[in-house]
Design a protein around this motif. Structure first.
Motif, mmCIF file in Angstrom:
data_model
loop_
_atom_site.group_PDB
_atom_site.id
_atom_site.type_symbol
_atom_site.label_atom_id
_atom_site.label_comp_id
_atom_site.label_asym_id
_atom_site.label_seq_id
_atom_site.Cartn_x
_atom_site.Cartn_y
_atom_site.Cartn_z
ATOM 1 N N PRO A 157 17.891 45.637 -5.443
ATOM 2 C CA PRO A 157 16.691 44.796 -5.609
ATOM 3 C C PRO A 157 16.985 43.304 -5.575
ATOM 4 C CG PRO A 157 17.313 45.803 -7.696
ATOM 5 C CD PRO A 157 18.161 46.444 -6.647
ATOM 6 N N VAL A 158 18.106 42.889 -6.176
ATOM 7 C CA VAL A 158 18.424 41.457 -6.197
ATOM 8 C C VAL A 158 18.766 40.966 -4.800
ATOM 9 C CG1 VAL A 158 19.976 39.713 -7.138
ATOM 10 C CG2 VAL A 158 19.211 41.609 -8.589
ATOM 11 N N ALA A 159 19.501 41.765 -4.045
ATOM 12 C CA ALA A 159 19.829 41.387 -2.670
ATOM 13 C C ALA A 159 18.568 41.270 -1.820
ATOM 14 C CB ALA A 159 20.792 42.410 -2.058
ATOM 15 N N VAL A 160 17.636 42.183 -1.996
ATOM 16 C CA VAL A 160 16.374 42.114 -1.259
ATOM 17 C C VAL A 160 15.602 40.860 -1.648
ATOM 18 C CG1 VAL A 160 14.134 43.233 -0.941
ATOM 19 C CG2 VAL A 160 16.223 44.607 -0.925
ATOM 20 N N ALA A 161 15.620 40.503 -2.929
ATOM 21 C CA ALA A 161 14.914 39.292 -3.367
ATOM 22 C C ALA A 161 15.538 38.043 -2.754
ATOM 23 C CB ALA A 161 14.939 39.208 -4.895
ATOM 24 N N TRP A 162 16.864 37.982 -2.703
ATOM 25 C CA TRP A 162 17.508 36.837 -2.063
ATOM 26 C C TRP A 162 17.217 36.807 -0.565
ATOM 27 C CZ3 TRP A 162 18.738 32.623 -4.200
ATOM 28 C CH2 TRP A 162 19.265 32.576 -5.489
ATOM 29 N N LEU A 163 17.106 37.970 0.049
ATOM 30 C CA LEU A 163 16.723 38.011 1.457
ATOM 31 C C LEU A 163 15.326 37.436 1.649
ATOM 32 C CD1 LEU A 163 17.260 38.869 4.387
ATOM 33 C CD2 LEU A 163 16.347 41.134 3.793
ATOM 34 N N MET A 164 14.421 37.748 0.708
ATOM 35 C CA MET A 164 13.073 37.183 0.783
ATOM 36 C C MET A 164 13.123 35.661 0.679
ATOM 37 S SD MET A 164 11.035 39.645 1.269
ATOM 38 C CE MET A 164 11.396 41.402 1.372
ATOM 39 N N ALA A 165 13.971 35.144 -0.201
ATOM 40 C CA ALA A 165 14.094 33.695 -0.325
ATOM 41 C C ALA A 165 14.614 33.081 0.969
ATOM 42 C CB ALA A 165 15.030 33.354 -1.492
ATOM 43 N N THR A 166 15.602 33.750 1.573
ATOM 44 C CA THR A 166 16.151 33.239 2.838
ATOM 45 C C THR A 166 15.101 33.276 3.947
ATOM 46 O OG1 THR A 166 18.339 34.043 2.195
ATOM 47 C CG2 THR A 166 17.989 33.537 4.525
ATOM 48 N N LEU A 167 14.386 34.389 4.037
ATOM 49 C CA LEU A 167 13.347 34.498 5.070
ATOM 50 C C LEU A 167 12.224 33.501 4.837
ATOM 51 C CD1 LEU A 167 13.108 38.384 5.482
ATOM 52 C CD2 LEU A 167 14.261 36.748 6.970
ATOM 53 N N ALA A 168 11.921 33.235 3.557
ATOM 54 C CA ALA A 168 10.874 32.250 3.277
ATOM 55 C C ALA A 168 11.287 30.861 3.768
ATOM 56 C CB ALA A 168 10.573 32.217 1.779
ATOM 57 N N ILE A 169 12.550 30.512 3.570
ATOM 58 C CA ILE A 169 13.041 29.213 4.068
ATOM 59 C C ILE A 169 12.938 29.151 5.589
ATOM 60 C CG2 ILE A 169 15.090 27.753 4.281
ATOM 61 C CD1 ILE A 169 15.976 28.788 1.559
ATOM 62 N N ILE A 170 13.378 30.221 6.246
ATOM 63 C CA ILE A 170 13.315 30.255 7.722
ATOM 64 C C ILE A 170 11.876 30.226 8.192
ATOM 65 C CG2 ILE A 170 13.916 31.599 9.753
ATOM 66 C CD1 ILE A 170 16.283 32.719 8.211
ATOM 67 N N LEU A 171 11.009 30.909 7.478
ATOM 68 C CA LEU A 171 9.596 30.947 7.865
ATOM 69 C C LEU A 171 8.962 29.568 7.778
ATOM 70 C CD1 LEU A 171 7.203 32.749 8.678
ATOM 71 C CD2 LEU A 171 6.752 33.099 6.241
ATOM 72 N N VAL A 172 9.261 28.858 6.703
ATOM 73 C CA VAL A 172 8.728 27.501 6.560
ATOM 74 C C VAL A 172 9.249 26.608 7.677
ATOM 75 C CG1 VAL A 172 8.777 25.440 5.119
ATOM 76 C CG2 VAL A 172 8.365 27.677 4.083
ATOM 77 N N ALA A 173 10.537 26.723 7.976
ATOM 78 C CA ALA A 173 11.111 25.908 9.045
ATOM 79 C C ALA A 173 10.520 26.272 10.393
ATOM 80 C CB ALA A 173 12.632 26.088 9.062
ATOM 81 N N ALA A 174 10.291 27.575 10.633
ATOM 82 C CA ALA A 174 9.780 28.018 11.933
ATOM 83 C C ALA A 174 8.354 27.554 12.169
ATOM 84 C CB ALA A 174 9.864 29.543 12.025
ATOM 85 N N VAL A 175 7.545 27.580 11.126
ATOM 86 C CA VAL A 175 6.131 27.260 11.306
ATOM 87 C C VAL A 175 5.846 25.773 11.149
ATOM 88 C CG1 VAL A 175 3.818 27.677 10.375
ATOM 89 C CG2 VAL A 175 5.435 29.570 10.591
#
Length: 389
Positions: A56-74
């Protein structure tokens, strides 16, 4: 397919549908190259939920990473091409974030490692919001998507823990009630009948005409008195009010003499080597009698199941009690099948339960050389009144 797998599939599919919906409404899919990239990020976040139970913690950190990439992409990448900047509503977060936040609160073993990724995700949601958005609205959205699922998860865990504790307390109460019932039955039925037997044996010892009858009656009376002492020990240990009689009065007695058991085993051809502890050993009477029964049961089993085996009896003083170990080698000849089948392991089972009542442990196991080992670790201090063993 188990219920957990079905739930995992439902969560992944639901997060995927929400990701597709969010992509269509906020990011016009396939209109520009980066739109497809954003869509792939959202789908990846949904698929990662399949591992939310195991990591669960690894998945949560993945969400944080994807959120950063998502903000940068959009917000950053589209800005490099004039006329293509998008202004998404309020905040940018993968649709899988609420599921990941809930999973962290429920499945994470280390709570201190569980919350940092959620804080990072909430901060990204707040910092990645468009300037035109109100801070209160952004904070509220982050709270709904991250904080609320996490709090719900902690509530579910706490409620499950309360239910588990309730079940444990009810089971413990049922065990205590059963112990009370057994103690009452032993006291009212068994102890009464043994007492009558002892009285009758005493009367016979006084009135018997011949010496052999008087000796037999005396041995019967002595055995009955020993049985009464042990029954009182068991009744005291089973009683919820605490051990009674001599079980927990603070009285200490010497370790019972094991020489009679050893000589009895030797008289039928068993070779017994004794390695006794040095110095006197004072124990509560119930502990001493339990140690005696361990040796008695172990030697009886050697006679039944391992004829011709050599036996080593060890008695060791420990800081917290006493250790009794009876180990025999492999049998050298076949035993009596009828004798070996008598009891069918009931002796060791009863002995184990008796030892557990005084907070001791019993290990009975086969050895690599074909022999067998019976070891009991018994305490020198019994549970106080009202304590559960």
């Amino acid at each position: 397919m188990g219920r957990e797998r079905v739930a995992d599939i439902v969560v992944v599919v639901l997060a995927g549908v929400l990701s597709l919906s969010g992509t269509v409404t906020q990011v016009p899919i396939l209109r520009e190259p980066y739109d497809l990239f954003v869509f792939c990020l959202l789908v990846a976040s949904a698929l990662s939920l399949w591992f939310r139970r195991r990591a669960p913690v690894a998945v949560a950190w993945l969400m944080a990473t994807l959120a950063i990439i998502l903000v940068a992409a959009v917000r950053v990448w589209p800005g490099l091409t004039p006329g293509t900047r998008l202004e998404p509503e309020i905040t940018l977060l993968p649709a899988a974030v609420p599921f990941a936040a809930y999973a962290v609160a429920v499945f994470a073993r280390n709570r201190r490692l569980a919350w940092p990724p959620l804080v990072v995700v909430a901060a990204i949601a707040f910092l990645g919001a468009p300037p035109s958005s109100r801070a209160i609205a952004v904070a509220g959205m982050a709270l709904i998507l991250v904080g609320a699922p996490a709090v719900l998860g902690r509530y579910v865990v706490a409620r499950a823990e309360r239910v588990r504790r309730g079940h444990h307390l009810r089971a413990e109460q049922a065990r205590r009630q059963e112990r009370l019932r057994v103690a009452a039955e032993i006291h009212d039925v068994v102890s009464h009948r043994v007492s009558v037997m002892v009285l009758q044996a005493g009367a016979l010892q006084l009135t018997a005409a011949d010496e052999a009858s008087r000796q037999a009656a005396g041995q019967l009376r002595t055995t009955g008195c020993q049985a009464l002492d042990e029954l009182r020990d068991l009744v005291g240990l089973l009683n919820a009010a605490g051990p009674a009689g001599s079980a927990n009065t603070g009285l200490l007695e010497p370790m019972p003499d094991l020489s009679g058991l050893v000589e009895s085993a030797r008289s039928i051809g068993t070779i017994v080597e004794v390695d006794g502890a040095e110095g006197p050993c004072l124990l509560p009477p119930v502990v001493g009698r339990t140690a005696y029964r361990v040796v008695q049961e172990a030697l009886t089993n050697v006679h039944k199941h391992a004829p011709g085996a050599r036996v080593r009896l060890q008695v060791r003083h420990l800081p917290a009690g006493i250790q009794v170990c009876v180990r025999n080698t492999a049998p050298t000849r076949a035993g009596d099948a009828v004798l070996a089948s008598a009891g069918a392991g009931a002796g060791l089972l009863g002995l184990r339960r008796r030892i557990e009542l005084i907070n001791g442990t019993l290990h009975a196991e086969a050895c690599a050389d074909g022999g067998y080992r019976v070891q009991a670790d018994l305490p020198s201090v019994l549970p106080a009144a009202g304590e559960s063993p």
